[in-house]
Enzyme design. Structure first.
Site, PDB file in Angstrom:
ATOM      1  N   HIS A  35       1.023  -1.269   0.061  1.00 12.78           N
ATOM      2  CA  HIS A  35      -0.073   0.043  -0.152  1.00 12.78           C
ATOM      3  C   HIS A  35       0.779   1.435  -0.035  1.00 12.78           C
ATOM      4  O   HIS A  35       0.113   2.406   0.217  1.00 12.78           O
ATOM      5  CB  HIS A  35      -1.010  -0.094   1.176  1.00 12.78           C
ATOM      6  CG  HIS A  35      -2.192  -0.919   0.885  1.00 12.78           C
ATOM      7  ND1 HIS A  35      -3.397  -0.603   0.518  1.00 12.78           N
ATOM      8  CD2 HIS A  35      -2.038  -2.270   0.872  1.00 12.78           C
ATOM      9  CE1 HIS A  35      -4.277  -1.620   0.348  1.00 12.78           C
ATOM     10  NE2 HIS A  35      -3.471  -2.828   0.771  1.00 12.78           N
ATOM     11  N   THR A  36       2.092   1.046  -0.152  1.00 15.47           N
ATOM     12  CA  THR A  36       2.992   2.042  -0.249  1.00 15.47           C
ATOM     13  C   THR A  36       3.057   2.891  -1.785  1.00 15.47           C
ATOM     14  O   THR A  36       3.290   4.029  -1.904  1.00 15.47           O
ATOM     15  CB  THR A  36       4.469   1.869   0.014  1.00 15.47           C
ATOM     16  OG1 THR A  36       4.750   0.673  -0.749  1.00 15.47           O
ATOM     17  CG2 THR A  36       4.573   1.711   1.631  1.00 15.47           C
ATOM     18  N   ASP A  37       2.508   2.329  -2.600  1.00 19.27           N
ATOM     19  CA  ASP A  37       2.752   2.625  -4.331  1.00 19.27           C
ATOM     20  C   ASP A  37       1.823   3.565  -4.357  1.00 19.27           C
ATOM     21  O   ASP A  37       2.369   4.775  -4.897  1.00 19.27           O
ATOM     22  CB  ASP A  37       2.526   1.524  -5.111  1.00 19.27           C
ATOM     23  CG  ASP A  37       0.937   0.941  -5.203  1.00 19.27           C
ATOM     24  OD1 ASP A  37       0.217   0.944  -4.238  1.00 19.27           O
ATOM     25  OD2 ASP A  37       0.905  -0.012  -6.110  1.00 19.27           O
ATOM     26  N   ALA A 134      -6.061 -14.099  -5.719  1.00 18.72           N
ATOM     27  CA  ALA A 134      -4.965 -14.644  -4.691  1.00 18.72           C
ATOM     28  C   ALA A 134      -4.062 -13.479  -4.489  1.00 18.72           C
ATOM     29  O   ALA A 134      -3.265 -13.712  -3.906  1.00 18.72           O
ATOM     30  CB  ALA A 134      -4.388 -15.853  -5.458  1.00 18.72           C
ATOM     31  N   GLY A 135      -4.405 -12.167  -4.964  1.00 20.46           N
ATOM     32  CA  GLY A 135      -3.303 -11.350  -4.656  1.00 20.46           C
ATOM     33  C   GLY A 135      -2.090 -11.354  -5.471  1.00 20.46           C
ATOM     34  O   GLY A 135      -0.930 -10.716  -5.065  1.00 20.46           O
ATOM     35  N   ASP A 183       1.807  -3.284  -9.647  1.00 21.03           N
ATOM     36  CA  ASP A 183       1.484  -4.486 -10.245  1.00 21.03           C
ATOM     37  C   ASP A 183       1.940  -4.538 -11.644  1.00 21.03           C
ATOM     38  O   ASP A 183       2.342  -5.096 -12.176  1.00 21.03           O
ATOM     39  CB  ASP A 183       0.008  -4.976 -10.096  1.00 21.03           C
ATOM     40  CG  ASP A 183      -0.294  -5.134  -8.528  1.00 21.03           C
ATOM     41  OD1 ASP A 183       0.484  -4.963  -7.782  1.00 21.03           O
ATOM     42  OD2 ASP A 183      -1.613  -5.118  -8.382  1.00 21.03           O
TER      43      ASP A 183
HETATM   44  C1  GLA Z   1      -2.937  -4.065  -5.174  1.00 26.14           C
HETATM   45  C2  GLA Z   1      -2.694  -3.037  -5.689  1.00 26.14           C
HETATM   46  C3  GLA Z   1      -1.377  -2.446  -5.880  1.00 26.14           C
HETATM   47  C4  GLA Z   1      -0.842  -2.274  -4.524  1.00 26.14           C
HETATM   48  C5  GLA Z   1      -1.149  -3.416  -3.576  1.00 26.14           C
HETATM   49  C6  GLA Z   1      -0.761  -3.152  -2.183  1.00 26.14           C
HETATM   50  O1  GLA Z   1      -2.240  -5.226  -5.731  1.00 26.14           O
HETATM   51  O2  GLA Z   1      -3.031  -3.188  -7.509  1.00 26.14           O
HETATM   52  O3  GLA Z   1      -1.257  -1.082  -6.708  1.00 26.14           O
HETATM   53  O4  GLA Z   1      -1.278  -1.053  -3.797  1.00 26.14           O
HETATM   54  O5  GLA Z   1      -2.303  -3.841  -3.768  1.00 26.14           O
HETATM   55  O6  GLA Z   1       0.503  -3.056  -1.907  1.00 26.14           O
END
Ligand code: GLA
Length: 393
Positions: A35-37, A134-135, A183
């Protein structure tokens, strides 16, 4: 059957002929920096071997239409290129005007056109072995494959960072998920054996060798199978809390707040906003510390940073779920060097840095912990840093 063969077959059954080319882009694991992006901070993801493949061909009948098919859906979706601007951007909080899976590639075509790039009508067939929900950035992988294909077929000549920005626009404005750019950058510029140390303010990227195998280690993904979606709910709320925190601190983004500023932040804001801010500020520092430790000592030195990152996401940012905590705790109890949830949270996957020869033992321990807690069986697999988006054929 390989994912490429599946995409080719889907293309052939839709069009009756072979594609002009095949492009693919990977999912990603984020080693640290969550969540830093979107706070213009630091992240350290790497591309994984799982890929999305797009078989694409220019339409012979060129009537300026784009047609997309996917193994996720029974029917293709077809739209005139000239009408993409009527479909997108999707109003905030609304569902896309096309099925969500189709909003990714069509959103890429729209974002390209919005950047002044267009070309002939195309057929796009998509297959993927990136686990969905799945993240692991299955969505950025679709965007990366589609953007790479259109970049070539429309002779756009965009570089990888520009294609990542196109992908992010599709995600934010066509799909409606208010994500950052991590991502899309990871899928475009990932590389074998390397993590990507990305400054999300400048988009300057450095390759940091992970050398996990050389150290006798492996990275185990623990997919809890708890599905998440970032177009709704918690992700957006976290983002808003960060914006509120930055505003209270009088800075453009939390990138500009340092660990030394935290006592002042604590005095200025409510407890929840403060804890959201503290996660981002300390997480940025942990990314810098992880990069330094990798460079100086190698991957065995980063375990405590991974564990601290997870605690911060669980307690301060509050984006973990019991399944992710169980994954992390059981892996650590079984001897993992470090472990943390990865990605946006509210479900999805955790990663554990483990001794390679302990893969079976850690996997069994995690499975046993899930069974004991009454959770569904997780999916467990190891990943190595792999190539970013490219043309395959
Ligand atoms: C998701 C979002 C990214 C990033 C992450 C948390 O993957 O697509 O942009 O914010 O969550 O780091």
């Amino acid at each position: 059957m390989s994912t490429e063969s599946t995409a080719r077959d889907l293309f052939a059954s839709m069009t009756g002929h072979e594609p002009d080319g095949v492009w693919s882009a990977p999912g990603r694991v984020n080693l640290i920096g969550e969540h830093t992006d979107y706070n213009e901070g630091f992240v350290l993801p790497f591309a994984i071997p799982h890929r999305t493949v797009a078989a694409v061909g220019v339409r012979g009948d060129d009537r300026g239409r784009v047609r997309v098919a996917s193994t996720f859906a029974a029917e293709p979706v077809e739209v005139a290129l000239g009408e993409l601007g009527d479909l997108f951007p999707t109003p905030t909080g609304a569902a896309p005007a096309v099925p969500e899976w189709a909003a990714y590639p069509l959103g890429v075509a729209w974002a390209m056109q919005d950047a002044g790039i267009t070309g002939a009508g195309v057929d796009i067939a998509i297959a993927s072995d990136v686990p969905v929900g799945a993240g692991l950035s299955s969505s950025a992988a679709i965007e990366g494959a589609a953007a790479s294909a259109l970049n070539d077929l429309w002779s756009a000549g965009l570089d990888k960072t520009a294609l990542a920005r196109i992908g992010r626009r599709a995600e934010n404005e066509a799909v409606g998920a208010p994500t950052g750019i991590m991502d899309q950058m990871a899928t475009m510029i990932g590389g074998v054996d390397t993590a990507i140390f990305l400054d999300c303010r400048s988009l300057e990227a450095q390759q940091v060798p992970l050398a996990v195998a050389e150290a006798g280690l492996a990275i185990l993904v623990i997919d809890t199978r708890v599905k998440h979606a970032h177009s709704t709910g918690g992700y957006r709320e976290r983002r808003e809390a960060c914006e509120r925190g930055a505003q209270i601190m009088g800075v453009p983004s939390l990138r500009d707040v340092s660990v030394d500023d935290l006592p002042r932040a604590a005095e200025l804001m409510d407890d929840v906003t403060f804890r959201r801010v503290r996660h981002i500020v300390t997480e940025n520092q942990r990314v810098l510390d992880t990069v330094a430790a990798l460079r100086a000592e190698g991957p065995r030195a980063i375990g405590d940073l991974l564990v601290a990152s997870h605690a911060s996401m669980r307690d301060d940012f509050e984006i973990s779920v019991p399944e992710l905590d169980t994954a992390v705790e059981s892996a650590l109890a079984a001897g993992a060097i470090g472990a943390r949830m990865t990605g946006g949270g509210f479900g999805g996957a955790a990663i554990a840095l483990i001794d390679a020869d302990a893969t079976d033992a850690v996997s069994s321990a995690v499975n046993a912990a899930f069974t004991a807690a009454g959770f569904a069986e997780p999916a467990l697999f190891t990943v190595t840093p792999s190539a970013g988006a490219h043309r395959d054929a």
